[in-house]
Design a protein around this motif. Structure first.
Motif, mmCIF file in Angstrom:
data_model
loop_
_atom_site.group_PDB
_atom_site.id
_atom_site.type_symbol
_atom_site.label_atom_id
_atom_site.label_comp_id
_atom_site.label_asym_id
_atom_site.label_seq_id
_atom_site.Cartn_x
_atom_site.Cartn_y
_atom_site.Cartn_z
ATOM 1 N N THR A 1 0.832 -1.206 0.000
ATOM 2 C CA THR A 1 0.000 0.000 0.000
ATOM 3 C C THR A 1 0.862 1.250 0.000
ATOM 4 O OG1 THR A 1 -1.683 -1.230 1.237
ATOM 5 C CG2 THR A 1 -1.898 1.158 1.181
ATOM 6 N N PHE A 2 2.003 1.204 0.678
ATOM 7 C CA PHE A 2 2.954 2.322 0.658
ATOM 8 C C PHE A 2 3.363 2.644 -0.784
ATOM 9 C CE2 PHE A 2 7.104 4.279 0.757
ATOM 10 C CZ PHE A 2 7.084 5.118 1.870
ATOM 11 N N GLY A 3 3.712 1.598 -1.538
ATOM 12 C CA GLY A 3 4.104 1.807 -2.928
ATOM 13 C C GLY A 3 2.967 2.331 -3.784
ATOM 14 N N LEU A 4 1.756 1.821 -3.555
ATOM 15 C CA LEU A 4 0.605 2.290 -4.334
ATOM 16 C C LEU A 4 0.341 3.766 -4.094
ATOM 17 C CD1 LEU A 4 -2.020 -0.604 -4.028
ATOM 18 C CD2 LEU A 4 -0.518 -0.071 -5.949
ATOM 19 N N GLU A 5 0.350 4.178 -2.827
ATOM 20 C CA GLU A 5 0.083 5.580 -2.514
ATOM 21 C C GLU A 5 1.190 6.472 -3.054
ATOM 22 O OE1 GLU A 5 -2.532 6.766 -0.525
ATOM 23 O OE2 GLU A 5 -3.453 4.867 0.024
ATOM 24 N N LEU A 6 2.425 6.000 -3.010
ATOM 25 C CA LEU A 6 3.542 6.775 -3.540
ATOM 26 C C LEU A 6 3.351 7.060 -5.017
ATOM 27 C CD1 LEU A 6 6.374 7.936 -2.832
ATOM 28 C CD2 LEU A 6 7.331 5.752 -3.557
ATOM 29 N N GLU A 7 2.849 6.083 -5.753
ATOM 30 C CA GLU A 7 2.642 6.267 -7.192
ATOM 31 C C GLU A 7 1.361 7.039 -7.495
ATOM 32 O OE1 GLU A 7 1.345 5.779 -11.166
ATOM 33 O OE2 GLU A 7 0.304 4.981 -9.421
ATOM 34 N N VAL A 8 0.263 6.673 -6.836
ATOM 35 C CA VAL A 8 -1.035 7.242 -7.186
ATOM 36 C C VAL A 8 -1.087 8.739 -6.897
ATOM 37 C CG1 VAL A 8 -3.491 7.265 -6.582
ATOM 38 C CG2 VAL A 8 -2.316 5.096 -6.986
ATOM 39 N N PHE A 9 -0.695 9.152 -5.709
ATOM 40 C CA PHE A 9 -0.821 10.560 -5.363
ATOM 41 C C PHE A 9 0.195 11.427 -6.095
ATOM 42 C CE2 PHE A 9 -3.249 8.840 -1.763
ATOM 43 C CZ PHE A 9 -4.362 9.652 -1.845
ATOM 44 N N ALA A 10 1.358 10.876 -6.413
ATOM 45 C CA ALA A 10 2.293 11.622 -7.259
ATOM 46 C C ALA A 10 1.710 11.800 -8.657
ATOM 47 C CB ALA A 10 3.632 10.893 -7.333
ATOM 48 N N GLY A 11 1.120 10.722 -9.182
ATOM 49 C CA GLY A 11 0.525 10.807 -10.512
ATOM 50 C C GLY A 11 -0.625 11.789 -10.574
ATOM 51 N N LEU A 12 -1.534 11.707 -9.603
ATOM 52 C CA LEU A 12 -2.689 12.608 -9.594
ATOM 53 C C LEU A 12 -2.270 14.056 -9.364
ATOM 54 C CD1 LEU A 12 -5.246 10.497 -7.525
ATOM 55 C CD2 LEU A 12 -5.283 10.928 -9.980
ATOM 56 N N GLY A 13 -1.289 14.256 -8.474
ATOM 57 C CA GLY A 13 -0.860 15.616 -8.168
ATOM 58 C C GLY A 13 -0.109 16.292 -9.302
ATOM 59 N N LEU A 14 0.667 15.515 -10.053
ATOM 60 C CA LEU A 14 1.524 16.092 -11.092
ATOM 61 C C LEU A 14 0.942 15.950 -12.495
ATOM 62 C CD1 LEU A 14 4.940 14.800 -9.727
ATOM 63 C CD2 LEU A 14 4.112 17.153 -9.678
ATOM 64 N N TYR A 15 -0.139 15.193 -12.636
ATOM 65 C CA TYR A 15 -0.690 14.957 -13.973
ATOM 66 C C TYR A 15 -1.093 16.255 -14.682
ATOM 67 C CZ TYR A 15 -3.086 12.235 -17.612
ATOM 68 O OH TYR A 15 -3.464 11.659 -18.807
ATOM 69 N N PRO A 16 -1.829 17.185 -14.033
ATOM 70 C CA PRO A 16 -2.137 18.446 -14.720
ATOM 71 C C PRO A 16 -0.899 19.237 -15.104
ATOM 72 C CG PRO A 16 -3.588 18.143 -12.839
ATOM 73 C CD PRO A 16 -2.514 17.090 -12.727
ATOM 74 N N THR A 17 0.099 19.282 -14.222
ATOM 75 C CA THR A 17 1.339 19.992 -14.531
ATOM 76 C C THR A 17 2.061 19.338 -15.704
ATOM 77 O OG1 THR A 17 1.550 20.633 -12.206
ATOM 78 C CG2 THR A 17 3.527 20.792 -13.580
ATOM 79 N N TYR A 18 2.077 17.992 -15.714
ATOM 80 C CA TYR A 18 2.697 17.258 -16.811
ATOM 81 C C TYR A 18 2.019 17.591 -18.135
ATOM 82 C CZ TYR A 18 3.823 13.283 -19.830
ATOM 83 O OH TYR A 18 4.213 12.498 -20.892
ATOM 84 N N VAL A 19 0.688 17.621 -18.155
ATOM 85 C CA VAL A 19 -0.051 17.904 -19.387
ATOM 86 C C VAL A 19 0.275 19.300 -19.900
ATOM 87 C CG1 VAL A 19 -2.361 18.211 -20.360
ATOM 88 C CG2 VAL A 19 -1.906 16.299 -18.818
ATOM 89 N N VAL A 20 0.329 20.282 -19.009
ATOM 90 C CA VAL A 20 0.669 21.659 -19.417
ATOM 91 C C VAL A 20 2.090 21.718 -19.962
ATOM 92 C CG1 VAL A 20 1.014 24.000 -18.563
ATOM 93 C CG2 VAL A 20 -0.985 22.698 -17.819
ATOM 94 N N MET A 21 3.020 20.953 -19.370
ATOM 95 C CA MET A 21 4.406 20.938 -19.849
ATOM 96 C C MET A 21 4.512 20.344 -21.254
ATOM 97 S SD MET A 21 6.611 19.867 -16.468
ATOM 98 C CE MET A 21 8.147 19.874 -17.390
ATOM 99 N N GLN A 22 3.538 19.529 -21.661
ATOM 100 C CA GLN A 22 3.548 18.962 -23.008
ATOM 101 C C GLN A 22 3.002 19.939 -24.049
ATOM 102 O OE1 GLN A 22 5.182 15.989 -23.251
ATOM 103 N NE2 GLN A 22 5.362 16.355 -21.047
ATOM 104 N N GLY A 23 2.607 21.144 -23.601
ATOM 105 C CA GLY A 23 2.125 22.162 -24.522
ATOM 106 C C GLY A 23 0.619 22.282 -24.626
#
Length: 476
Positions: free
Chosen positions: A294-316
């Motif tokens: 569960t530690f690994g899942l939360e590490l991936e999921v919340f990083a993905g959800l938190g940074l996904y909008p920023t990642y999309v904007v960085m792609q233009g």
């Protein structure tokens, strides 16, 4: 008055007692009582609908057919349905919509802060704010879980609701970095901890055979919140401005919390929790592996959800597109929670969780990593990964509840998620630093690698549930 429960033990081989095994004046009744007490020693893991029963070695040569009468233990009987049980699920749905739904939406808030009030700060620095919010939302569960077991949910939910709504009203007035850290991170995070811990601990007390379905429906509130809050914020920011958008959010959360307070109830008698931190839970290796996974899942999921909008904007792509993609991911995450609950109850919760983690890792390495710079690739990834990740947060509590006594569920949730909270604290800052220093592709590969490690932990948990004997078709 509950009817006494009858236990019958039937074995086939001859038993030859030694003098040390049986007193000279012991009859069949005494012999069976000793055997029964040995079997039901308090250190033996609790039996559930998914337990794999292995006969103890010292019973392999016993011949007896005896009936033993014992009082009905409330831990052994679950309503598994009925109006009261499903009202608890509905109340938990709204509480998790308010708490976890906001955690799933922090990417929108982070992106807004980074382009407005905190535009002078780096992505990783701003990332500490939602990271601290999620950290407090989980770490305090180590104290709240035993409080739930001892005092029930009502007082906990009232305190959490007041703290959470007050934090949102103060957030509307924030301008400086430390304002956001204290208000969103500490105050709102603490309120979310009260709400989410009570909501997740209540459902497994009412369900056993169908706990996967029940937890899936309750946790779907997090997905609905992850869809609703970004869309509301997007429209409200444009029409009303920042202050009134956050105040509108506070009103919505207050209504959800009110419904949760009215519906969520505890089934078991109060006063069963004896300590806040019960490290003896880690003697159960199944619980240890599940906590690490569960530690690994939360590490991936919340990083993905938190940074996904920023990642999309960085792609233009535009901010509007980033909000839409995050909402699509949360829509499919909600669908995944509803479907996987049924699948988990039929084929096993750990089995289902393991299979969906595989699907999530494949989505990262075969869709997001090679095609993340294209809009069609991002749409497909949002659908597939959302469907897979819907189980990550909803089935993890169900897996823990499966291997725990009903009276210990709150305490075990608490100690598990207090450890998991460290992952949510560091995940967004680490990912944000990687975005700035080594690029988006490296960050995506890193998140995929974390998910693969989590997969290994759940495989080990499944193996431990089978007493380290591998059985492919076992329902675990």
């Amino acid at each position: 008055m509950a009817t006494p429960k009858t236990d019958t033990i039937i074995t086939t081989q001859a038993y030859h007692p030694s003098p040390s095994d049986t007193p000279t004046n012991a009859g069949p009744s005494t012999l069976h009582s000793n055997i029964y007490n040995n079997i039901h020693d308090e250190e033996t893991p609790p039996q559930t609908a998914f337990s794999i029963l292995e006969p103890p070695a010292h019973l392999s040569a016993i011949t007896t057919h005896t009936t033993h009468i014992r009082p009905l233990d409330p831990d052994d009987t679950f309503p598994d349905g009925g109006t009261r049980s499903w009202l608890v699920v509905l109340g938990s749905f709204f509480l998790l919509m308010a708490s976890y739904g906001m955690m799933n939406s922090t990417g929108v808030l982070q992106n807004y802060f980074a382009t407005h009030q905190l535009s002078n700060y780096s992505t990783s620095a701003v990332g500490w704010i939602p990271g601290l919010f999620t950290f407090f939302g989980l770490v305090l569960s180590v104290q709240i879980g035993p409080m739930f077991d001892r005092y029930g949910p009502t007082g906990i939910l009232i305190a959490g609701s007041c703290c959470y709504v007050a934090g949102l009203l103060i957030l509307a007035e924030c301008k400086l970095y430390w304002h956001f850290m204290l208000t969103l991170g500490v105050v709102m995070g603490s309120g979310a901890a009260f709400l989410s811990t009570a909501a997740m601990a209540a459902v497994p007390q009412w369900f056993d055979r169908r706990v996967g379905l029940a937890m899936g429906w309750a946790m779907s509130g997090a997905g609905v919140g992850g869809v609703t809050f970004p869309l509301v914020l997007r429209a409200a920011f444009a029409r009303f401005g920042y202050r009134w958008a956050i105040r509108l959010l506070a009103l919505m959360v207050a209504v959800m919390c009110g419904v949760g307070i009215g519906l969520v109830r505890s089934r078991l008698p109060r006063g069963q929790s004896k300590s806040s931190i019960n490290l003896r839970a880690f003697r159960d290796t199944r619980f240890t592996w599940l906590t690490l996974g569960t530690f690994g899942l939360e590490l991936e999921v919340f990083a993905g959800l938190g940074l996904y909008p920023t990642y999309v904007v960085m792609q233009g792509f535009s901010v509007s597109t980033s909000v839409i993609l995050l909402s699509i991911l949360n829509v499919f995450s909600t669908i995944g929670r509803l479907i996987t609950g049924l699948i988990a109850d039929k084929y096993g919760r750990i089995n289902t969780q393991t299979g969906l983690i595989c699907l999530g890792a494949l989505a990262i390495f075969t869709i997001w990593l090679p095609f993340g710079h294209t809009l069609p690739g991002l749409y497909v990834f949002s659908c597939v990964f959302g469907l897979a990740s819907g189980s990550f947060l909803s089935l993890a509590p169900a897996c823990i509840g499966q291997i725990s006594k009903a009276s210990e569920v709150g305490g075990r949730f608490g100690i598990c998620y207090s450890i998991v909270s460290l992952a949510t604290l560091i995940c967004i800052p680490i990912g944000g630093e990687m975005l700035e220093k080594v690029g988006s592709r490296a960050m995506v590969a890193y998140l995929g690698g974390v998910l693969v490690v989590a997969l290994g932990m759940f495989v080990m948990a499944r193996w431990a549930s089978l007493s380290y004997r591998w059985r492919w078709q076992a329902k675990i």
